[in-house]
Design an enzyme around this catalytic site. Structure first.
Site, PDB file in Angstrom:
ATOM      1  N   SER A 156       0.875  -1.187   0.000  1.00  0.00           N
ATOM      2  CA  SER A 156       0.000   0.000   0.000  1.00  0.00           C
ATOM      3  C   SER A 156       0.905   1.227   0.000  1.00  0.00           C
ATOM      4  O   SER A 156       2.089   1.130   0.361  1.00  0.00           O
ATOM      5  CB  SER A 156      -0.848  -0.015   1.270  1.00  0.00           C
ATOM      6  OG  SER A 156      -1.494   1.223   1.476  1.00  0.00           O
ATOM      7  N   TYR A 169      -2.205  -1.255  10.401  1.00  0.00           N
ATOM      8  CA  TYR A 169      -2.146  -1.368   8.939  1.00  0.00           C
ATOM      9  C   TYR A 169      -0.810  -0.815   8.408  1.00  0.00           C
ATOM     10  O   TYR A 169      -0.147  -1.454   7.589  1.00  0.00           O
ATOM     11  CB  TYR A 169      -3.331  -0.603   8.342  1.00  0.00           C
ATOM     12  CG  TYR A 169      -3.547  -0.784   6.856  1.00  0.00           C
ATOM     13  CD1 TYR A 169      -4.285  -1.857   6.370  1.00  0.00           C
ATOM     14  CD2 TYR A 169      -3.033   0.127   5.938  1.00  0.00           C
ATOM     15  CE1 TYR A 169      -4.508  -2.021   5.009  1.00  0.00           C
ATOM     16  CE2 TYR A 169      -3.244  -0.029   4.576  1.00  0.00           C
ATOM     17  CZ  TYR A 169      -3.991  -1.099   4.118  1.00  0.00           C
ATOM     18  OH  TYR A 169      -4.201  -1.249   2.757  1.00  0.00           O
TER      19      TYR A 169
HETATM   20  P1  NAD Z   1     -11.462  -6.022  -0.043  1.00  0.00           P
HETATM   21  O1  NAD Z   1     -12.038  -5.877   1.332  1.00  0.00           O
HETATM   22  O2  NAD Z   1     -12.299  -5.689  -1.229  1.00  0.00           O
HETATM   23  O3  NAD Z   1     -10.894  -7.485  -0.266  1.00  0.00           O
HETATM   24  C1  NAD Z   1     -10.158  -8.143   0.727  1.00  0.00           C
HETATM   25  C2  NAD Z   1     -10.096  -9.610   0.381  1.00  0.00           C
HETATM   26  O4  NAD Z   1      -9.382 -10.287   1.421  1.00  0.00           O
HETATM   27  C3  NAD Z   1     -11.477 -10.267   0.296  1.00  0.00           C
HETATM   28  O5  NAD Z   1     -11.464 -11.262  -0.712  1.00  0.00           O
HETATM   29  C4  NAD Z   1     -11.623 -10.907   1.664  1.00  0.00           C
HETATM   30  O6  NAD Z   1     -12.524 -12.001   1.694  1.00  0.00           O
HETATM   31  C5  NAD Z   1     -10.192 -11.358   1.892  1.00  0.00           C
HETATM   32  N1  NAD Z   1      -9.875 -11.624   3.290  1.00  0.00           N
HETATM   33  C6  NAD Z   1     -10.026 -10.824   4.357  1.00  0.00           C
HETATM   34  N2  NAD Z   1      -9.635 -11.459   5.473  1.00  0.00           N
HETATM   35  C7  NAD Z   1      -9.220 -12.698   5.092  1.00  0.00           C
HETATM   36  C8  NAD Z   1      -8.711 -13.827   5.784  1.00  0.00           C
HETATM   37  N3  NAD Z   1      -8.545 -13.832   7.112  1.00  0.00           N
HETATM   38  N4  NAD Z   1      -8.403 -14.926   5.067  1.00  0.00           N
HETATM   39  C9  NAD Z   1      -8.588 -14.957   3.717  1.00  0.00           C
HETATM   40  N5  NAD Z   1      -9.054 -13.916   3.015  1.00  0.00           N
HETATM   41  C10 NAD Z   1      -9.365 -12.805   3.702  1.00  0.00           C
HETATM   42  O7  NAD Z   1     -10.134  -5.136  -0.012  1.00  0.00           O
HETATM   43  P2  NAD Z   1      -9.195  -4.551  -1.169  1.00  0.00           P
HETATM   44  O8  NAD Z   1      -9.280  -3.094  -1.103  1.00  0.00           O
HETATM   45  O9  NAD Z   1      -9.387  -5.258  -2.453  1.00  0.00           O
HETATM   46  O10 NAD Z   1      -7.781  -4.932  -0.558  1.00  0.00           O
HETATM   47  C11 NAD Z   1      -6.924  -5.918  -1.094  1.00  0.00           C
HETATM   48  C12 NAD Z   1      -5.489  -5.618  -0.676  1.00  0.00           C
HETATM   49  O11 NAD Z   1      -5.115  -4.363  -1.222  1.00  0.00           O
HETATM   50  C13 NAD Z   1      -5.310  -5.510   0.838  1.00  0.00           C
HETATM   51  O12 NAD Z   1      -4.079  -6.079   1.199  1.00  0.00           O
HETATM   52  C14 NAD Z   1      -5.291  -4.021   1.066  1.00  0.00           C
HETATM   53  O13 NAD Z   1      -4.571  -3.671   2.219  1.00  0.00           O
HETATM   54  C15 NAD Z   1      -4.592  -3.553  -0.202  1.00  0.00           C
HETATM   55  N6  NAD Z   1      -4.818  -2.144  -0.522  1.00  0.00           N
HETATM   56  C16 NAD Z   1      -6.064  -1.662  -0.804  1.00  0.00           C
HETATM   57  C17 NAD Z   1      -6.201  -0.321  -1.125  1.00  0.00           C
HETATM   58  C18 NAD Z   1      -7.524   0.275  -1.486  1.00  0.00           C
HETATM   59  O14 NAD Z   1      -7.593   1.507  -1.649  1.00  0.00           O
HETATM   60  N7  NAD Z   1      -8.580  -0.482  -1.651  1.00  0.00           N
HETATM   61  C19 NAD Z   1      -5.101   0.525  -1.136  1.00  0.00           C
HETATM   62  C20 NAD Z   1      -3.858  -0.009  -0.824  1.00  0.00           C
HETATM   63  C21 NAD Z   1      -3.716  -1.347  -0.528  1.00  0.00           C
END
Ligand code: NAD
Length: 274
Positions: A156, A169
């Site tokens: 991130s 985080y």
């Molecule tokens: P999201 O909530 O849409 O998806 C998260 C996914 O992780 C889902 O499929 C969920 O079921 C799964 N998950 C959660 N806990 C779990 C567990 N204990 N075991 C197995 N699966 C689990 O979130 P997202 O925004 O798509 O985030 C995905 C990644 O991207 C994360 O690592 C997040 O930190 C990172 N990220 C997101 C953003 C953003 O702006 N959305 C920015 C930077 C980084």
């Protein structure tokens, strides 16, 4: 002539034909975008994450039908190291091998550090950081035996800079970048690479929750909350998309990216350029 062009286009777009990938947390958001992009490039994929069984089955079947690859699902809870090892073993026996691991699953919780519940800290460190360690540790021996592999950690902008109320985080994501560098060094003389992608704001369920919280806290509309979120951090004032993150992941799996190692690649509308 046109058949030749079709073949060439096909061989380029199906660049990952014959490869197999696990994308953790791919039932939603960025992970699903990455799984779909890898499948479009010809890669067999294992999906993982939580959600409604019917919705997950529908995504899985759609990937198979749309891209002509094998797609399977494993419900491993990434807070549990034994489940991660089992997930790698299942993918290996179903596909015969695992070439690509995308450590994407992640969760968020926001609170000032004095009020940050200790169990939330433990869960975020387990899912956002330790899960990457357990998956890499379990998959590396087979990658080494074939001398090819791609490990992509979804970090991130919060792996590079901090924001208030995100102690766990930010700590986990900074840790992911450290882990990425160590793995890149330990595999530097092989055809295995390890890199991190650092998204800025991407409009997924994880961020939609933060938008809703902000809208209700400040008594503003959802649209206003989105604009505030962007203008505060992301100079482009636009969200990055799961498709864009997926395309970068496919590029990192290509031969052209074989000397990109230990990198933290921002996709953040210039957030971290400031
Ligand atoms: P999201 O909530 O849409 O998806 C998260 C996914 O992780 C889902 O499929 C969920 O079921 C799964 N998950 C959660 N806990 C779990 C567990 N204990 N075991 C197995 N699966 C689990 O979130 P997202 O925004 O798509 O985030 C995905 C990644 O991207 C994360 O690592 C997040 O930190 C990172 N990220 C997101 C953003 C953003 O702006 N959305 C920015 C930077 C980084």
């Amino acid at each position: 002539m046109s058949i030749r062009i079709k073949e060439l286009t096909e061989s380029f777009t199906k660049m990952l034909k014959g490869k197999t990938a696990i994308v953790t947390g791919s039932t939603s958001g960025i992970g699903l975008g990455i799984a779909r992009a890898l499948a479009e490039a010809g890669c067999n994929v294992m999906l993982n994450g939580f959600g409604e069984p019917e919705a997950i089955e529908s995504e899985r079947a759609q990937i198979e039908n749309q891209f002509g690859v094998q797609a399977i699902f494993d419900p491993a809870d990434l807070a549990k190291p034994a489940a991660i090892v089992q997930m790698i073993e299942t993918a290996t026996s179903e596909f015969g091998k695992v070439d690509i691991v995308v450590n994407n699953a992640g969760v968020q919780y926001t609170a000032p550090i004095e009020n940050f519940p200790a169990e939330r800290w433990d869960a975020i460190i387990a899912i956002n950081l330790s899960a990457n360690f357990h998956a890499i540790r379990a998959v590396l021996p087979q990658m080494r035996s074939r001398n090819w592999g791609r490990i992509i950690n979804i970090a991130s902008t919060h792996g590079l800079v901090a924001s208030v109320e995100k102690a766990a985080y930010v700590a986990a994501k900074h840790g992911v970048l450290g882990l990425t560098k160590v793995v890149a060094l330990e595999t530097a003389t092989t055809d295995i690479t390890c890199n991190a992608i650092c998204p800025g704001w991407v409009l997924t369920p994880l961020v939609e929750r933060q938008v809703k919280e902000r809208a209700s806290r400040e008594k503003i509309s959802i649209d206003q909350a989105k604009q505030e979120l962007l203008s505060e951090k992301q100079p482009s004032h636009e969200f990055a998309t799961p498709q864009q993150i997926g395309s970068l992941a496919v590029f990192l799996c290509s031969e052209a990216a074989s000397q990109i190692r230990g990198a933290a690649l921002p996709v953040d509308g210039a957030w971290t350029a400031q």
